[in-house]
Scaffold this active site. Structure first.
Site, PDB file in Angstrom:
ATOM      1  N   ASP A 264       1.174   5.346  -5.728  1.00 57.19           N
ATOM      2  CA  ASP A 264       1.552   4.484  -4.608  1.00 57.19           C
ATOM      3  C   ASP A 264       1.489   3.046  -5.112  1.00 57.19           C
ATOM      4  O   ASP A 264       0.407   2.522  -5.376  1.00 57.19           O
ATOM      5  CB  ASP A 264       0.593   4.707  -3.433  1.00 57.19           C
ATOM      6  CG  ASP A 264       0.686   6.132  -2.894  1.00 57.19           C
ATOM      7  OD1 ASP A 264       1.709   6.794  -3.134  1.00 57.19           O
ATOM      8  OD2 ASP A 264      -0.260   6.576  -2.241  1.00 57.19           O
TER       9      ASP A 264
HETATM   10  O1  LIG Z   1       2.218   8.960   3.397  1.00 58.14           O
HETATM   11  C1  LIG Z   1       1.969   7.909   3.985  1.00 58.14           C
HETATM   12  O2  LIG Z   1       2.764   7.413   4.819  1.00 58.14           O
HETATM   13  C2  LIG Z   1       0.703   7.172   3.686  1.00 58.14           C
HETATM   14  C3  LIG Z   1       0.439   5.983   4.347  1.00 58.14           C
HETATM   15  C4  LIG Z   1      -0.737   5.295   4.050  1.00 58.14           C
HETATM   16  C5  LIG Z   1      -1.633   5.819   3.140  1.00 58.14           C
HETATM   17  C6  LIG Z   1      -1.383   7.010   2.493  1.00 58.14           C
HETATM   18  C7  LIG Z   1      -0.205   7.692   2.751  1.00 58.14           C
HETATM   19  N1  LIG Z   1       0.136   8.888   2.164  1.00 58.14           N
HETATM   20  C8  LIG Z   1      -0.272   9.551   1.062  1.00 58.14           C
HETATM   21  O3  LIG Z   1      -1.640   9.927   1.015  1.00 58.14           O
HETATM   22  C9  LIG Z   1      -1.804  10.479  -0.251  1.00 58.14           C
HETATM   23  C10 LIG Z   1      -3.043   9.979  -0.904  1.00 58.14           C
HETATM   24  O4  LIG Z   1      -4.180  10.524  -0.335  1.00 58.14           O
HETATM   25  P1  LIG Z   1      -5.576  10.382  -1.138  1.00 58.14           P
HETATM   26  O5  LIG Z   1      -5.647   8.975  -1.606  1.00 58.14           O
HETATM   27  O6  LIG Z   1      -5.496  11.352  -2.263  1.00 58.14           O
HETATM   28  O7  LIG Z   1      -6.593  10.711  -0.119  1.00 58.14           O
HETATM   29  C11 LIG Z   1      -0.627  10.023  -1.102  1.00 58.14           C
HETATM   30  O8  LIG Z   1       0.313  11.079  -1.219  1.00 58.14           O
HETATM   31  C12 LIG Z   1      -0.024   8.924  -0.259  1.00 58.14           C
HETATM   32  O9  LIG Z   1       1.325   8.716  -0.594  1.00 58.14           O
END
Ligand SMILES: O=C(O)c1ccccc1N[C@@H]1O[C@H](COP(=O)(O)O)[C@@H](O)[C@H]1O
Length: 224
Positions: free
Chosen positions: A110
């Site tokens: 991200d």
């Molecule tokens: O998918 C979204 O819109 C989003 C928005 C804000 C934060 C995260 C989001 N999505 C996804 O979450 C995972 C990460 O989760 P973690 O950090 O492993 O708990 C990743 O796929 C983001 O793209």
């Protein structure tokens, strides 16, 4: 701010939505536990129920940060999980599991483009997670099989994907890349499909489908 906790739009029951995408011809469903990604809760049982009721392949994401959450996610029968925060904050663990589980583990990159360069966003996009290119090199060396790349400034905006970023990531890794964030039209998907020779394997579409900018059938017909 894009991706801020509490700013999301509700599009109804996740199981109903997933089954509708399956009926419309989806081969994959990308399921994100936003509560887990933001660290404000968990929808683990719900995601397991949705995954179990689908016949199509499922990619599970959000809150997969340790052995217990990884094992629970894989036990749902999903085809693949997507690591985010853990790949940035717990590199030893992430490097081990990408090597151990191979195709069943992807890493979500991200990306926030700043004056300091291409930075990664962790913990629901609230924390800096390091330099994109350094993390990509580390994960490649660990054997990561696939990346899901999101420009966080585009996600949910319907402003079109960041093809420049996707092209740059494809140039720096041999692993397949999946585009995420910003798709607003079938034309965007056609543009993304032109990156296939560089290693772009697919595109995740969210808001554009829920906003009915186009149908899944139209999208699949345009890029097949
Ligand atoms: O998918 C979204 O819109 C989003 C928005 C804000 C934060 C995260 C989001 N999505 C996804 O979450 C995972 C990460 O989760 P973690 O950090 O492993 O708990 C990743 O796929 C983001 O793209």
């Amino acid at each position: 701010m894009q991706g801020a906790a509490g700013s999301e739009t509700s599009y109804g029951d996740p199981l109903e939505a997933a089954l509708a995408w399956q009926r419309a011809g989806a081969e994959w469903v990308h399921l994100v536990d936003l509560d887990a990604a933001f660290g404000r809760g968990s929808n683990r049982e719900l995601l397991a129920e949705v995954t179990g009721k689908l016949d199509v392949k499922v990619e599970l994401s959000g809150g997969i940060r340790d052995d217990a959450s990884l094992e629970a996610a894989l036990a749902t029968g999903c085809a693949r999980v997507n690591l985010g925060t853990a790949a940035l904050e717990n590199p030893q663990w992430a490097d081990r599991v990408v090597a151990e589980y191979g195709e069943r583990v992807a890493v979500g990159l991200d990306v926030r483009i700043t004056e300091q360069g291409h930075r990664l966003a962790a913990r629901g996009w609230t924390k800096d997670g390091g330099d994109l290119w350094e993390v990509l090199a580390r994960l490649d060396a660990a054997g990561c099989r696939r990346y899901v790349v999101t420009d966080v400034s585009k996600d949910g905006t319907l402003q079109g994907p960041n093809t420049e970023l996707l092209r740059a990531v494809c140039d720096r890794t041999e692993a397949p890349v999946i585009a995420s964030g910003g798709v607003s039209s079938v034309d965007d998907l056609v543009e993304l499909s032109k990156l296939a020779p560089l290693g772009l394997e697919g595109s995740i579409v969210g808001k554009a489908l829920y906003a009915q900018n186009f149908t899944l059938e139209e999208a699949l017909a345009a890029v097949s």
